[in-house]
Design an enzyme around this catalytic site. Structure first.
Site, PDB file in Angstrom:
ATOM      1  N   SER A 186      30.293  32.764  31.245  1.00  0.00           N
ATOM      2  CA  SER A 186      30.271  31.339  31.827  1.00  0.00           C
ATOM      3  C   SER A 186      31.424  30.374  31.711  1.00  0.00           C
ATOM      4  O   SER A 186      31.771  29.934  32.869  1.00  0.00           O
ATOM      5  CB  SER A 186      29.038  30.675  31.159  1.00  0.00           C
ATOM      6  OG  SER A 186      28.964  29.193  31.622  1.00  0.00           O
ATOM      7  N   LYS A 190      34.394  30.241  35.521  1.00  0.00           N
ATOM      8  CA  LYS A 190      34.858  29.049  35.973  1.00  0.00           C
ATOM      9  C   LYS A 190      36.218  28.788  36.071  1.00  0.00           C
ATOM     10  O   LYS A 190      36.998  28.268  37.041  1.00  0.00           O
ATOM     11  CB  LYS A 190      34.079  27.772  35.404  1.00  0.00           C
ATOM     12  CG  LYS A 190      32.401  28.025  35.818  1.00  0.00           C
ATOM     13  CD  LYS A 190      31.709  26.777  35.119  1.00  0.00           C
ATOM     14  CE  LYS A 190      31.869  26.705  33.557  1.00  0.00           C
ATOM     15  NZ  LYS A 190      30.264  26.891  33.289  1.00  0.00           N
TER      16      LYS A 190
HETATM   17  N1  URA Z   1      29.600  25.808  28.517  1.00  0.00           N
HETATM   18  C1  URA Z   1      29.455  26.609  29.550  1.00  0.00           C
HETATM   19  O1  URA Z   1      30.082  26.264  30.696  1.00  0.00           O
HETATM   20  N2  URA Z   1      28.813  27.590  29.588  1.00  0.00           N
HETATM   21  C2  URA Z   1      28.050  28.109  28.280  1.00  0.00           C
HETATM   22  O2  URA Z   1      27.287  29.020  28.550  1.00  0.00           O
HETATM   23  C3  URA Z   1      27.834  27.311  27.245  1.00  0.00           C
HETATM   24  C4  URA Z   1      28.853  25.901  27.457  1.00  0.00           C
END
Ligand code: URA
Length: 438
Positions: A186, A190
């Site tokens: 996750s 990004k």
């Molecule tokens: N922050 C994120 O961007 N993703 C997660 O899974 C946990 C914290």
């Protein structure tokens, strides 16, 4: 070769088996297309939650999630671009001062920031306390701003890692957030999509953080560093304490104000330390300084000569905000009525439960419990007595700034209960627990 069906893949993972790179990529692509429904994704997330993933699977998941959307190309900027990401804490306004300081030192900072959810705040909400400030930059404007100013801070668009947007929302309601491979995928999907060359992670540890123990934070750190390496990026992780709120403020406008104080050479000691420790690592990864001491000196210099302030003014102006707030942070609007929480007895502040303070902020309206809620930028909590400080009975421990005192009763009670006052002076541990680079 026949491809395994979604139920077969779920069962394989549930039984502790391994998924191939192609199977993981195929799965994520199908999920984003809508060919894998949420119930199968939820079952897979739960299987991953219990069985974990190998480093290779975690890397495949991360790359597939990164490639589920647009990957911003910053290769036209001839410098090592470095971002910072925090797992989130209470009073964590570091990005607001760190990004311009690092950029003023010559390291471009392309930053994709988030909003507050639950007890933790978010950089975008704090920035939006600046009149006119916009976080919804187009990719083109983002790239241009990093090129011309050296720093841009924007929110994750629908085009950046859409697999993460979908999956995070699903994990949030299916009890599958606290999984090291899923968190790694996750966060890094990004970050890798924003065109960075290197990343410094601030993994918060403690009762106000997502990672409650140093051991679990270390495990996440190793997973992130290892996966970053597979993606060809340099990643360093600092584990920092998040038992008490960082700095002396919790809220949106008030935290922006406090972050700007750091740009002017002030600010509370722990906030300054967190900023400089992360910044030193960014300057090192950015290739402009080799040692921590030199990096710290360089950052102090751009604070002292006003170039960090000037850089932030340019960022604010470019993103539609009123740049005067950087030099004059008192222009930011704080709620007018005060409610003071007093020390019940004399002693030392031994601890402040950051989670409870964060939740009191949410009760006041500074944060949100659902992602579609608006936040109130003006309501604030000021921590008058930090851990280690001596108080007399009746001294202020914290001050709430609100619009209506009647609505502040429950949050004020919560704030009062978050403080622990003892007769013995507590030992204050260093903010940075350790740095993990490999
Ligand atoms: N922050 C994120 O961007 N993703 C997660 O899974 C946990 C914290």
């Amino acid at each position: 070769m026949t491809l395994a069906s979604p139920p077969e893949l779920i069962i394989r993972k549930r039984e502790g088996g391994k998924l191939s790179d192609d199977e993981i990529r195929g799965w994520i692509d199908a999920y984003v297309r809508g060919d894998i429904p949420d119930y199968q994704m939820a079952a897979m997330a739960m299987a991953i939650f219990f069985q974990g993933m190998t480093p290779q699977e975690t890397a495949a998941l991360t790359m597939a999630m990164r490639d589920s959307g647009q990957v911003i190309d910053l290769d036209g900027i001839d410098a090592i671009k470095v971002d910072k990401h925090s797992t989130g804490g209470v009073g964590d306004k570091v990005s607001l001062c760190l990004a311009p300081i690092v950029a003023a030192c010559g390291v471009p900072v392309p930053m994709v920031a988030g909003r507050g959810l639950g007890h933790t705040g978010g950089t975008l909400d704090k920035l939006e306390a600046i009149p006119g400030f916009r976080c919804d930059l187009s990719t083109k404007a983002f790239v241009k701003q990093v090129e011309t100013i050296g720093c841009a801070i924007f929110g994750q668009t629908a085009q950046i890692a859409p697999a993460d947007r979908q999956l995070y929302a699903l994990r949030d309601v299916t009890g599958t957030i606290e999984s090291i491979p899923l968190i790694t995928g996750s966060i890094l999907s990004k970050k890798l999509a924003e065109g960075i060359d290197a990343l410094v992670m601030d993994i918060k540890v403690g009762q106000g953080a997502f990672m409650r123990t140093t051991e679990s934070a270390r495990e996440l750190a190793r997973s992130i560093v290892r996966t970053g390496k597979v993606a060809g990026k340099k990643v360093s992780v600092l584990l920092t304490r998040m038992d008490a709120p960082l700095g002396r403020t919790v809220g949106n406008a008030i935290e922006t104000k406090e972050a700007f104080e750091v740009l002017h050479g002030g600010g509370p000691e722990d906030l300054v330390e967190c900023t400089l420790a992360l910044g030193a690592e960014m300057l090192r990864l950015g290739g402009v300084e080799k040692t921590e001491a030199k990096a710290r000196a360089r950052m102090q210099a751009v604070i002292a000569d006003g170039s960090a302030v000037a850089l932030m003014e340019k960022v604010v102006k470019a993103q539609g905000g009123d740049p005067r707030v950087v030099a004059e942070p008192d222009r930011l609007v704080i709620a007018p009525k005060k409610v003071v929480v007093k020390a019940p007895k004399a002693g030392y502040v031994a601890g402040i439960d950051a989670r409870e303070i964060g939740l009191a902020g949410v009760d006041l309206g500074a944060g949100r419990t659902r992602s579609d809620q608006d936040v109130d930028h003006a309501v604030s909590i000021v921590i008058d007595a930090k851990p280690g400080e001596k108080v007399a009975a009746g001294d202020p421990l914290a001050t709430l700034f609100v619009h209506d005192r009647r609505k502040a009763k429950a949050p004020a009670q919560r704030v009062a209960e978050a403080f622990r006052v003892t007769s013995r002076r507590p030992t204050i541990e260093p903010l940075v627990i350790e740095t993990i680079r490999r």
